[in-house]
Design an enzyme around this catalytic site. Structure first.
Site, PDB file in Angstrom:
ATOM      1  N   SER A  78      83.315  87.254  -7.415  1.00 50.09           N
ATOM      2  CA  SER A  78      83.892  88.589  -7.311  1.00 50.09           C
ATOM      3  C   SER A  78      85.221  88.541  -6.565  1.00 50.09           C
ATOM      4  CB  SER A  78      82.909  89.475  -6.539  1.00 50.09           C
ATOM      5  OG  SER A  78      83.531  90.667  -6.154  1.00 50.09           O
ATOM      6  N   TYR A 119      76.555  90.995   0.964  1.00 49.90           N
ATOM      7  CA  TYR A 119      76.731  90.751  -0.474  1.00 49.90           C
ATOM      8  C   TYR A 119      77.982  89.914  -0.718  1.00 49.90           C
ATOM      9  CZ  TYR A 119      78.283  91.412  -5.246  1.00 49.90           C
ATOM     10  OH  TYR A 119      78.749  91.167  -6.522  1.00 49.90           O
ATOM     11  N   LYS A 176      78.716  85.741  -2.234  1.00 54.11           N
ATOM     12  CA  LYS A 176      79.624  85.226  -3.269  1.00 54.11           C
ATOM     13  C   LYS A 176      80.474  84.085  -2.692  1.00 54.11           C
ATOM     14  CE  LYS A 176      78.102  87.803  -6.492  1.00 54.11           C
ATOM     15  NZ  LYS A 176      77.219  87.154  -7.477  1.00 54.11           N
TER      16      LYS A 176
END
Ligand SMILES: NC(=O)c1ccc[n+]([C@@H]2O[C@H](COP(=O)([O-])OP(=O)(O)OC[C@H]3O[C@@H](n4cnc5c(N)ncnc54)[C@H](O)[C@@H]3O)[C@@H](O)[C@H]2O)c1
Length: 338
Positions: A125, A150, A154
């Site tokens: 992302s 979160y 990544k």
């Protein structure tokens, strides 16, 4: 050629399954339906005329992952979408995110490391860039400290893949850093199905448009941008899905220059929140009920992609405009509420 798509019933995964089948790949989907439904299989089949193989497996169960790779020894590539993705929830339940996004990645890489050759595509992302110092954001921009568990999954995920590739001959991987995926398949058979209150702007807009939500809150109009609202790079999900096929083919054909590569996937064009609202109003012919509220902590002002590497090295370019993508999202919203 058999390709495993984890999270293949989810938003981006389902669109990618369609594009893979379209190119003649045989697809096996793993999904535990924690954020999707088996009905998506029907949607995919309506578009492609072919039901992908489906294994309902929770990737957190290591023994099931091992058993899967024993059963399917002829998997030639893996596209790994399965993950939890709600930023707010990740702040409240960090361990759930580390377990689901990191644990599952490790189990998959362990299995792939046992093979002579394997090809792996990872959903990353643009969140890894945080508030980048320079726009547009190129792949060489520094990775900034994550704003949420979160986002951290990544970053850590990319590092795990990089470190594993460095010592695993035969393992080739590409991390794709998505900007802001949106829209639905033009057939109207698959699209985004957010459970509960949407985390992303576009489904919130279409749900407000259809009357499911009363009002959209625009978080801040005093940012240093032209209209004061935040800027993002909205990429049509079908364009994004096609980039996965392109990345997979790059690995399968041995065209990769290194065994771990990173690409940005965006349009290269930034759109402000108000521009996205106006796009919705244009394609739907409706006025959207929205109000400006205070800034939201953690929001970066602006993020849009430098697409040069994806265009020139990967040979992929986003084709759809914001209005076209918005129209697909609006058609989909009306269909599922109709
Ligand atoms: N949608 C976005 O805005 C966006 C942006 C950047 C990156 N990503 C990443 O792209 C990937 C796909 O996102 P999406 O929007 O399609 O999400 P999604 O939630 O629609 O799809 C993820 C799928 O994975 C499945 N899944 C989750 N945990 C699983 C597990 N333990 N075992 C098996 N299946 C499991 C879910 O049921 C779901 O079908 C994710 O890794 C996400 O972090 C998404």
């Amino acid at each position: 050629m058999k390709i495993l798509v984890t999270g293949g019933l989810g938003f981006i995964g389902s669109h990618t399954v369609v594009e893979l089948q379209d190119k003649g790949f045989e697809v096996v989907v793993i999904d535990d339906c924690s954020n999707s439904s088996e009905k998506v299989l029907e949607g995919i089949t309506s578009i492609t005329g072919k039901m992908p193989l489906f294994e309902k497996i929770d990737l957190k169960e290591k023994s099931k992952v091992e058993a899967f790779f024993k059963k399917y020894q002829d998997i030639e590539g893996v596209i790994h979408f399965a993950a939890s993705k709600a930023v707010g929830e990740s702040v409240e339940k960090p361990l759930l995110y580390y377990e689901n996004n990191i644990g599952t990645l490790v189990y998959l890489l362990k299995e792939l490391s046992k093979k002579n050759t394997s090809n792996f595509i990872f959903s990353s992302s643009c969140t890894v860039y945080g508030q980048a110092d320079k726009m547009p954001i190129s792949e060489t921009a520094p990775v900034k400290p994550a704003e949420s568990p979160y986002g951290n999954t990544k970053q850590i995920g990319e590092e795990i893949i990089r470190d594993t590739c460095a010592v695993t001959q035969g393992l080739n991987a590409i991390a794709l850093r998505y900007f802001n995926p949106m829209g639905a398949h033009p057939s109207g058979h698959i699209g985004e199905l957010p459970i509960g209150v949407p985390q992303n702007l576009v489904p919130f807009i279409t749900q407000t448009g259809v009357g499911l939500r009363e009002q959209l809150s625009v978080f801040g109009d005093d940012y240093p941008t032209e209209d004061g609202t935040c800027i993002r790079d909205y990429i049509y999900v079908v364009d994004l899905a096609k980039a996965h096929v392109q990345a997979l083919q790059r690995l399968l054909e041995g065209k990769n220059e290194e065994n771990y590569e990173v690409f940005n996937l965006g349009t290269g064009k930034g759109s402000s929140v108000l521009e996205v609202i106006h796009s919705f109003e244009r394609v739907s012919g409706k006025k959207l009920n929205y109000k400006i509220v205070d800034r939201r902590p953690g929001d970066v002002v602006s993020a849009y992609a430098d697409t040069k590497k994806a265009n020139e090295v990967l040979g992929w370019k986003a084709e759809y405009t914001l209005d076209e993508a918005m129209k697909s999202a609006w058609d989909w919203e009306q269909k599922i509420r109709g």
